[in-house]
Write a protein that holds these residues in place. Structure first.
Motif, PDB file in Angstrom:
ATOM      1  N   ILE A  90      29.772  40.340  29.342  1.00 32.98           N
ATOM      2  CA  ILE A  90      28.889  39.805  30.136  1.00 32.98           C
ATOM      3  C   ILE A  90      29.513  39.242  31.435  1.00 32.98           C
ATOM      4  CG2 ILE A  90      26.957  38.275  30.576  1.00 32.98           C
ATOM      5  CD1 ILE A  90      26.156  38.797  27.664  1.00 32.98           C
ATOM      6  N   THR A  91      30.679  38.413  31.260  1.00 33.99           N
ATOM      7  CA  THR A  91      31.443  37.951  32.454  1.00 33.99           C
ATOM      8  C   THR A  91      32.121  39.072  33.340  1.00 33.99           C
ATOM      9  OG1 THR A  91      31.737  36.011  31.155  1.00 33.99           O
ATOM     10  CG2 THR A  91      32.992  36.149  33.184  1.00 33.99           C
ATOM     11  N   TRP A  92      32.742  39.620  32.605  1.00 32.75           N
ATOM     12  CA  TRP A  92      33.378  40.783  33.351  1.00 32.75           C
ATOM     13  C   TRP A  92      32.337  41.771  34.315  1.00 32.75           C
ATOM     14  CZ3 TRP A  92      38.245  42.232  32.644  1.00 32.75           C
ATOM     15  CH2 TRP A  92      38.847  43.359  33.270  1.00 32.75           C
ATOM     16  N   PHE A  93      31.122  41.923  33.676  1.00 37.23           N
ATOM     17  CA  PHE A  93      29.936  42.674  34.462  1.00 37.23           C
ATOM     18  C   PHE A  93      29.675  41.757  35.558  1.00 37.23           C
ATOM     19  CE2 PHE A  93      29.363  45.284  30.618  1.00 37.23           C
ATOM     20  CZ  PHE A  93      29.948  46.560  31.134  1.00 37.23           C
ATOM     21  N   ALA A  94      29.237  40.410  35.229  1.00 38.67           N
ATOM     22  CA  ALA A  94      28.730  39.424  36.623  1.00 38.67           C
ATOM     23  C   ALA A  94      29.590  39.336  37.289  1.00 38.67           C
ATOM     24  CB  ALA A  94      28.330  38.238  35.786  1.00 38.67           C
ATOM     25  N   LEU A 138      37.720  47.796  31.492  1.00 44.01           N
ATOM     26  CA  LEU A 138      36.924  46.895  30.180  1.00 44.01           C
ATOM     27  C   LEU A 138      36.727  47.975  29.090  1.00 44.01           C
ATOM     28  CD1 LEU A 138      35.732  44.567  29.147  1.00 44.01           C
ATOM     29  CD2 LEU A 138      33.572  45.223  30.106  1.00 44.01           C
ATOM     30  N   THR A 139      36.029  49.048  29.586  1.00 44.71           N
ATOM     31  CA  THR A 139      35.944  50.238  28.370  1.00 44.71           C
ATOM     32  C   THR A 139      37.414  50.685  27.835  1.00 44.71           C
ATOM     33  OG1 THR A 139      34.080  50.829  29.851  1.00 44.71           O
ATOM     34  CG2 THR A 139      34.848  52.436  28.220  1.00 44.71           C
ATOM     35  N   ALA A 140      38.332  50.782  28.627  1.00 44.45           N
ATOM     36  CA  ALA A 140      39.663  51.425  27.935  1.00 44.45           C
ATOM     37  C   ALA A 140      40.041  50.078  27.268  1.00 44.45           C
ATOM     38  CB  ALA A 140      40.528  51.593  28.931  1.00 44.45           C
ATOM     39  N   ALA A 141      40.125  48.866  27.576  1.00 43.99           N
ATOM     40  CA  ALA A 141      40.487  47.672  26.815  1.00 43.99           C
ATOM     41  C   ALA A 141      39.738  47.781  25.535  1.00 43.99           C
ATOM     42  CB  ALA A 141      40.593  46.628  27.549  1.00 43.99           C
ATOM     43  N   LEU A 142      38.426  47.670  25.769  1.00 42.28           N
ATOM     44  CA  LEU A 142      37.768  47.681  24.434  1.00 42.28           C
ATOM     45  C   LEU A 142      37.959  48.823  23.362  1.00 42.28           C
ATOM     46  CD1 LEU A 142      34.228  46.275  25.712  1.00 42.28           C
ATOM     47  CD2 LEU A 142      35.941  44.792  24.464  1.00 42.28           C
ATOM     48  N   SER A 143      38.042  49.912  23.795  1.00 42.43           N
ATOM     49  CA  SER A 143      38.368  50.995  23.161  1.00 42.43           C
ATOM     50  C   SER A 143      39.456  50.923  22.332  1.00 42.43           C
ATOM     51  CB  SER A 143      38.233  52.456  23.766  1.00 42.43           C
ATOM     52  OG  SER A 143      36.957  52.661  24.344  1.00 42.43           O
TER      53      SER A 143
END
Length: 145
Positions: A38-42, A50-55
């Motif tokens: 949420i902070t990243w998006f904010a 973020l998507t790559a890191a989370l994957s």
């Protein structure tokens, strides 16, 4: 628990995998990851990073959980084999016990069910015999089921 036959490197890897999987399974860590996203998006940062890191994190954590599960299953199997060996020894050594009951865990499910039925029939026959003799001791036939 890692077996002594494994290399030190593998033992360390298993320990790290277990610790990391336990850490990320904790509810506070899950809340932390959500708050981080949420902070990243904010802040308007790039979502593709973020998507790559989370994957990558999800794939890594999945592998760590699977490694831990494999270790637990290996330990469980070893304990099961040891327990069955002990029970088999007791069955074989005990007078009146049916030797064919030793090692039944290796049989097909149908064969095990058949042996169980035979044991129940014997228990019921014993209960009937004791009842006919007027024996004051009660036999719990239900406990054999």
């Amino acid at each position: 628990m890692a077996s002594p036959s494994k290399s030190r490197f593998v033992q360390i890897g298993v320990a790290i995998s277990a610790w990391t999987a336990d850490l990320f399974a904790h509810p506070y860590m899950q809340i932390g990851v959500i708050a981080f996203c949420i902070t990243w998006f904010a802040l308007g940062l790039q979502t593709d990073l973020l998507t790559a890191a989370l994957s990558i994190l999800a794939i890594t954590l999945t592998q760590m959980v699977l490694n831990s599960q494999k270790e637990r299953e290996t330990d469980d199997r070893r304990r099961d084999i040891a327990m069955h060996a002990k029970l088999d020894e007791l069955l074989i050594a005990m007078k009146g016990a049916r030797d064919e009951m030793a090692g039944i865990e290796e049989l097909d499910e149908e064969e095990i069910a058949q042996l169980k039925e035979q044991a129940q029939d014997q228990a019921e026959a014993l209960a009937d015999e004791l009842e006919e003799r007027g024996d004051s001791q009660e036999v719990d036939v239900q406990s054999t089921r």
